[in-house]
Each structure stands twice: as C-alpha cells, then as structure tokens.
Motif scaffolding. Structure first.
Motif, PDB file in Angstrom:
ATOM      1  N   GLY A 220      27.923  34.260  50.031  1.00  0.00           N
ATOM      2  CA  GLY A 220      28.872  35.166  50.651  1.00  0.00           C
ATOM      3  C   GLY A 220      30.150  35.402  49.896  1.00  0.00           C
ATOM      4  N   ARG A 221      30.480  34.551  48.932  1.00  0.00           N
ATOM      5  CA  ARG A 221      31.748  34.706  48.230  1.00  0.00           C
ATOM      6  C   ARG A 221      31.567  34.892  46.724  1.00  0.00           C
ATOM      7  N   VAL A 222      30.325  35.052  46.286  1.00  0.00           N
ATOM      8  CA  VAL A 222      30.024  35.381  44.891  1.00  0.00           C
ATOM      9  C   VAL A 222      29.196  36.655  44.892  1.00  0.00           C
ATOM     10  N   GLN A 223      29.583  37.618  44.045  1.00  0.00           N
ATOM     11  CA  GLN A 223      28.845  38.875  43.936  1.00  0.00           C
ATOM     12  C   GLN A 223      28.220  38.968  42.559  1.00  0.00           C
ATOM     13  N   CYS A 224      26.975  39.425  42.510  1.00  0.00           N
ATOM     14  CA  CYS A 224      26.269  39.495  41.233  1.00  0.00           C
ATOM     15  C   CYS A 224      25.230  40.602  41.276  1.00  0.00           C
TER      16      CYS A 224
ATOM     17  N   LEU B 162      44.918  40.586  43.329  1.00  0.00           N
ATOM     18  CA  LEU B 162      43.674  41.275  43.649  1.00  0.00           C
ATOM     19  C   LEU B 162      42.503  40.310  43.537  1.00  0.00           C
ATOM     20  N   ASP B 163      41.572  40.379  44.494  1.00  0.00           N
ATOM     21  CA  ASP B 163      40.379  39.535  44.463  1.00  0.00           C
ATOM     22  C   ASP B 163      39.365  40.143  43.501  1.00  0.00           C
ATOM     23  N   ASP B 164      39.302  39.590  42.286  1.00  0.00           N
ATOM     24  CA  ASP B 164      38.409  40.139  41.265  1.00  0.00           C
ATOM     25  C   ASP B 164      36.939  39.907  41.589  1.00  0.00           C
ATOM     26  N   HIS B 165      36.641  38.938  42.467  1.00  0.00           N
ATOM     27  CA  HIS B 165      35.249  38.614  42.775  1.00  0.00           C
ATOM     28  C   HIS B 165      34.695  39.487  43.907  1.00  0.00           C
TER      29      HIS B 165
ATOM     30  N   ASP C 291      36.889  46.037  51.967  1.00  0.00           N
ATOM     31  CA  ASP C 291      36.673  44.834  52.765  1.00  0.00           C
ATOM     32  C   ASP C 291      37.596  43.724  52.304  1.00  0.00           C
ATOM     33  N   ILE C 292      38.231  43.088  53.245  1.00  0.00           N
ATOM     34  CA  ILE C 292      39.031  41.900  52.953  1.00  0.00           C
ATOM     35  C   ILE C 292      38.147  40.688  53.221  1.00  0.00           C
ATOM     36  N   LEU C 293      37.917  39.878  52.189  1.00  0.00           N
ATOM     37  CA  LEU C 293      37.128  38.655  52.313  1.00  0.00           C
ATOM     38  C   LEU C 293      38.038  37.464  52.050  1.00  0.00           C
ATOM     39  N   PRO C 294      38.521  36.809  53.079  1.00  0.00           N
ATOM     40  CA  PRO C 294      39.403  35.667  52.849  1.00  0.00           C
ATOM     41  C   PRO C 294      38.660  34.529  52.168  1.00  0.00           C
TER      42      PRO C 294
END
Length: 688
Positions: A250-254, A566-569, A584-587
């Motif tokens: 959920g907190r890593v995008q690939c 900024l959330d680069d991930h 989307d804000i992903l805390p």
C-alpha cells in the motif's frame, strides 16, 4: 499385585509405557485380567484429558531400567540449561518454521485486497476465494500426513513440499505483474494459489512432528516445552510478515501501478526459499524416522470398518469392552488399541472446524471491516491489512503471561486441564465475534449512503446564482435555485438555466455522484462544469481531492506534507489542474495529519504560489473549487471519512488471541503426545 495392575492400568492411555511397567514389575496382562481390559481407550483418554495434567508418554518410565529420582529430588533447571540440552537440529527447524510462516501469512495478509483491487472482485467474491484457498490449505495436510507416515517419511515430504512451495510463490509473484494480460495473470495467480495450498498442506503436519522426533525418549519434558517455542517461532514469522507486506502493497508503487503487489508477494517467496535453505543446512543432523511400510491409513480404515460392520450387522455380537475389539483377529491388538486412541482424540477434536472457521475470518471479513475504520492513531497510521499483525504480537506477549501468571493463578482456584483450556478457548472465540458484530453496527452508521435505484446525487458548487434547474424531458423541477446541499435526482439528461442560458447537464449514470459547478465570470456571463465521482469511501486509507477549475490554464496541483515536502513515492500526489482530476493524500506510517495543497503553472510542490491547508481523513472525498482567492471554505466534502477508530478492533483481537493460546497450543502438544509413532503426522493434520 493389585497396586501394580492399577499402576499399569492408569497408564494404558500412554500405550507402550504402561506395558513397560508390567514388564519391570513381573506382571502380565493375563495377571491383571478383565480389570485392565474393561477400560476402553476412549475412557482413558477422556479421564486423562479432563483430570490428570498432560504428561508426555515417556516421562513416567525409565526405559533403561535404572531407578528414577522423584521430582522433588531433581534440581530445577533454568531455561538456558534446558536449551543447551536441545538437539541442535531443532533450532534449524525453528528457523525454517519462522521463515515458512512469514511466507504464508505475508502472502495471505494481502490476498483479499489483492483479489479486490487487481482482479476487481466484489467483497463477497474476494472473501469466497480467500476462504476456498484456506479450505484447501487446511484439507491437504491429511494427504501430506499420509505421505509422511506411510510412504516417504516426514523429511522427504518437507523437502519436496518446500521446493513446490517456492514454485507456487514464483507463480503468484509473476501473476501480480500489472502489465500482463488479464488471462495470463489469472492463470498465474490461481495456479500459484493452488500450488501453495497443496505445498503448505503437505509440510504443515510434518514440521512440528519432525522437530519433535529429534528429541530423545528421555527428553519428553523438553519436547513438551519445545512446542511453546515452536508456536513462538510461528507467530514471530507471521508478525513481521503481516506488518511488512501491507506496507509493500500500500505504500510502495511500482510498474505503473499505485500498488506494488509483485514486491509484496515476492518478499514472502524469498523467505520461503530461505526456509528451504535453512532446512537443508542441517540435513546431516536430522534423525529421520522411517515411514511405516504398511499403509497405516488403509489399515485404520479397514480396522474401523471391520469393527463397525460386525457391531452393526454381525450375527454373533459377543460382549466386548469396545466395539473396535470385534475387528480381531483380522487386525492385531496393537492396531486396535491405536485406533481406539486415534478415534477418541478425533472425537475430542471435533470442534476444531468451528474454531478455525471463525479464526480465519481475521484475514477476510475483519480486514474488510478495518477498511472502513479510521486507521490514524495520533501520528501513527495503521493500514487495514496490518490489523492482523496484532495477533502474533499478542501471542508473543501472552504466551509467557499465560505460562507464568494466568495458569499458576488459575490452578489455585480450579484444576487446569487441557479439556478446560480448549473449552474456554472456544467460548472466547465466540465472544470475539459478538464483539466484532457490535463494532460493525457502529461502522454501518458511518457508511456513505447511496442514492436510490435509478437516481443520482448532485452537489452544487461555484459562485454563480442559479435561476433554475430543469429537465429537458419532464419540464422544470426544483422550482428555483438548486440547493447547495447534496441533492438526489432521477438519473437522466438535464439542462441548467444560467443567466438565461440553458446548459445541458449529463446525469445519466445511476447510483453515481456528480459535482456541478456554476460560475459567473467578471463580464457577467455564466459557465457550468461538472464531473462524476465514486460515491464510496476511498481505499488504501487515502484522502481524495477532486478539483473543479473554471479556467484551465495547464497548471498542476500537488499534495505536500505539513513541511511542504512532496511524497515522491505517491504518483497520485500530483495531477494536472483540470476539472474532475484528483490527487490522493497517503499518510505515512508516522506522519502529521495536516497537509497542504499547492497549485500553479511552471512550479513544483511548495514552490507554487497558491496553497490551501487540509487535514487527511481516511476514506473521505473532497471537491476543491480552484479560483483566484481559494480558501479552505472552497473544500466541499463529498464522501464522509471513516470516523470509528481502528483501536476498537483491539479488544476483539485480544479476546481471540487468548482463545488461540488456550485452544491451539494445548491441542498441538496433545495431538503429538496422544498418537502412536506411525500416526503422529495424521493426528497433527487432524488438529491443524
């Protein structure tokens, strides 16, 4: 003579050890006669189960004929001294089990959400597939146990099963690659799940029994203690797995996807490979009891069939102490006694399916429930599929508490027996689901309502007065200005009167939500813009912000944390500034709930000239009306956030964890100690 007969009789439930007592004392079964034979294996198991504390099979007898010292005379050894006496091979088995359980629970922790997000199954279908997988994984131990006890032996079943296990993880990880076709992904995914279910079922009943085989006959007390360490290793592996894999998901995008399931499935696969290597590292240290050359499963079935058929249909029904005694002389007295003990324990374990059916809901319905809870706990954010990490964590905490405090305290009030432990465990499991049901009633109150069948929700925003809102087909409706509140209308084509001009409004998608913006320009002309949104709470703990922009000029909007970073991930933290687009804000796991939205042309993040503050709220959807003087008042909530705290799940998890300790650990050791040498894996399979 009478005392020695009673001593042997009292220990008949332990099998060979009772006969050893008679042999040493010079007493035969014929001497004791019917006094001993009248006690069936069922009564002896139940009496020992309900009354006497569990004592391992070999702890009351000295096989070498030497005089044994009483417990009072033996100095109590501390934990380190006991650990030094453990066979070295069992430590490799503990490491193997830790890694194997990481691979299994890590994969299973994200399986429900994987089926929902990637295969787009409904909640009910994803839950069905999850439990079908679990059903196969819990059925196949019967096959693995028969292979181990009758043909291959436990060592070979673990070895071959582990190799197949690694292959199954490779298939599942390959199926998670997002750019493959749907058909290829489905083939890889479901074949991988089937292979994993078969492999874990093959080795599951064998690992604990094989590890227990490494102890000498005079180390029964250490073997009993080992099962607690074994359970400790199981839950250590599952704790790290359930905590880590949801983060990878959920907190890593690939690979162009907002989720990274290939990595989340790949890490458990690597751990399974490590488990195999750890197992092979001690291959020269293992004691490998050979399997029975006879088909013990067939022999047991034949013995039970013979005894049952002669008891039901036989013409000569001579009185016997137990109906299985009628299986003689075709079957040996030793096999008949083993079958009595086996059936007695199986009968005692009959509530097992009900317990595990409830217990496994933690991985499906409880995760779906957690999706609709507020996972933010201060500066810590818990993902829905991380909830189950509390179970192994609590086990690691509770096991020493139960052994050191609760059981000793309970023994001062009542006799603590295995049967009572298991009964209390079943009651606690039922209580935990009553608590889950009460929590769900509160969650239902916070769910976003849906429009009636064939109708839509419409939310008006903007700065222009609206003279009317009319349907091209049915004439004018609403009588005048459209309310600023969310309004429910029939799905269809409409036209809006803006400063005397009729502008078409497309609201044809039933059960959806629409935002319609009415704008009055500086020259007095009017304009209308609209977009559609999902009238459901967001997934993955996100806070979603749609933008509504009267004059699009090619700018971008960014979601930054309270420090302007900024959330680069998170690829969804940036979007083009066009009506209907969203960010989307992903805390993060540890983060401040306050964020800032920046936007503008030719700028990045906090370097943009415009911004507005927003607080992340899991599950919520907002609309942001972007203009020259945008403030927080231009944020309109479209979907309510999750307001019930995820902390309310903790009580039911505490209760079901206590139930697991009372039920599972007690039954695991009992299943091993009560089975004959040829049937240990089979009874382990029946228990797990």
């Amino acid at each position: 003579m009478e005392g020695r007969c009673k001593d042997g009789e009292r220990r008949m439930w332990m099998g060979k050890s009772g006969r050893d007592i008679w042999k040493r004392e010079g007493v035969t079964a014929a001497d004791c006669g019917a006094e001993v034979r009248r006690h069936s294996a069922w009564m002896s198991v139940v009496l020992s189960f309900a009354g006497d504390p569990l004592l391992p099979q070999d702890s009351r007898s000295n096989r070498k004929g030497k005089a044994s010292r009483t417990a009072a005379e033996m100095p109590e050894k501390n934990l380190c001294q006991k650990l030094r006496e453990y066979p070295p091979a069992v430590f490799f088995m503990l490491g193997n089990e830790l890694c194997e359980r990481f691979s299994f629970y890590g994969m299973r922790a994200i399986l429900t959400l994987y089926l929902k997000f990637e295969h787009h199954f409904s909640n009910s279908t994803a839950t069905l597939i999850y439990h079908l997988f679990s059903c196969i994984a819990y059925f196949t131990p019967l096959i693995g146990s028969l292979l181990a006890d009758c043909w291959l032996g436990r060592f070979k079943v673990i070895l071959f099963g582990s190799i197949i296990y690694v292959f199954g993880h490779a298939l599942l990880s390959g199926g998670a690659v997002p750019f493959l076709s749907t058909g290829v992904r489905s083939m890889f995914d479901f074949s991988g799940l089937l292979v994993i279910a078969l492999a874990t079922g093959a080795i599951k009943p064998c690992v604990s029994a094989f590890a227990a085989d490494q102890f000498r006959e005079d180390q029964a007390d250490l073997r009993a203690q080992f099962f607690s360490f074994f359970y400790f290793a199981i839950n250590t592996g599952s704790l790290f797995a359930i905590f880590l894999t949801p983060i990878l998901r959920g907190r890593v995008q690939c690979m162009g996807s907002k989720y990274c399931f290939p990595l989340a499935f790949g890490v458990p696969g690597v751990l399974m490979l490590i488990a195999l290597l750890i197992f092979l590292a001690a291959v020269k240290l293992y004691k490998k009891p050979p399997p029975s050359k006879d088909n013990i499963g067939r022999q047991v079935a034949s013995c039970v069939y013979t005894g049952a058929s002669r008891s039901i249909c036989g013409k000569n029904k001579k009185p016997v102490d137990h109906w299985l005694d009628r299986a003689a002389p075709e079957h040996s007295s030793q096999l008949i006694e083993e079958c009595k003990r086996f059936l007695a324990v199986v009968l005692i374990f009959s509530p097992l399916p009900f317990f595990w059916a409830l217990y496994d809901q933690q991985g499906s319905t409880w995760i779906l429930q957690a999706q609709r809870l507020n996972g933010r706990l201060g500066f810590f954010t818990m993902l829905p599929d991380q909830v189950n990490a509390l179970n192994p964590l609590l086990i690691l905490i509770f096991v020493p508490i139960f052994e050191g405090l609760i059981y000793p305290a309970a023994r001062k009030v009542v006799k603590v027996t295995p049967l009572r432990k298991i009964s209390v465990g079943l009651l606690l499991a039922a209580l935990s689901f009553a608590m889950a049901g009460i929590l769900q009633l509160e969650v239902n109150k916070t769910m976003e309502p849906s429009p009636a069948e064939g109708r839509v929700f419409i939310q008006k925003v903007g700065n222009a007065p609206v003279s009317g809102f009319s349907s091209d087909t049915f004439g004018q409706i609403n009588g005048g200005a459209l309310s600023s509140e969310k309004t429910e209308l029939d799905a269809g084509m409409y036209s809006a009167d803006v400063n005397g001009n009729k502008v078409p409004i497309n609201l044809t998608d039933p059960n959806a939500g629409y935002v319609v913006g009415f704008f009055e320009n500086a020259n007095g002309s009017g304009d209308v813009k609209q977009f559609k949104y999902r009238n459901e709470k967001t997934e993955n703990g996100a806070t979603r912000i749609h933008v509504l922009v009267p004059e699009e000029d090619g700018g971008r909007i960014f979601a930054c944390n309270n420090d302007g970073e900024l959330d680069d991930h998170n690829s969804d933290a940036v979007a083009d500034l066009k009506t209907g687009n969203y960010i989307d804000i992903l805390p993060g796991m540890f983060s401040n709930p306050n964020f800032k939205l920046y936007w503008g042309n030719n700028c990045t993040g906090s370097g943009c000239p415009n911004h507005v503050d927003i607080q992340s709220q899991m599950g919520a959807i907002f609309s942001l009306y972007v203009h020259n003087k945008t403030t927080a008042d231009d944020l309109t909530m479209l979907v309510r956030p999750n307001t019930v705290s995820i902390a309310w799940v903790f009580p039911q998890l505490i209760v079901i964890t206590a139930a697991e300790i009372l039920f599972s650990i007690t039954g695991l050791e009992f299943a091993y100690s009560q089975s004959g040498p040829e049937m240990k894996s089979i009874l382990q399979a029946r228990f797990i």
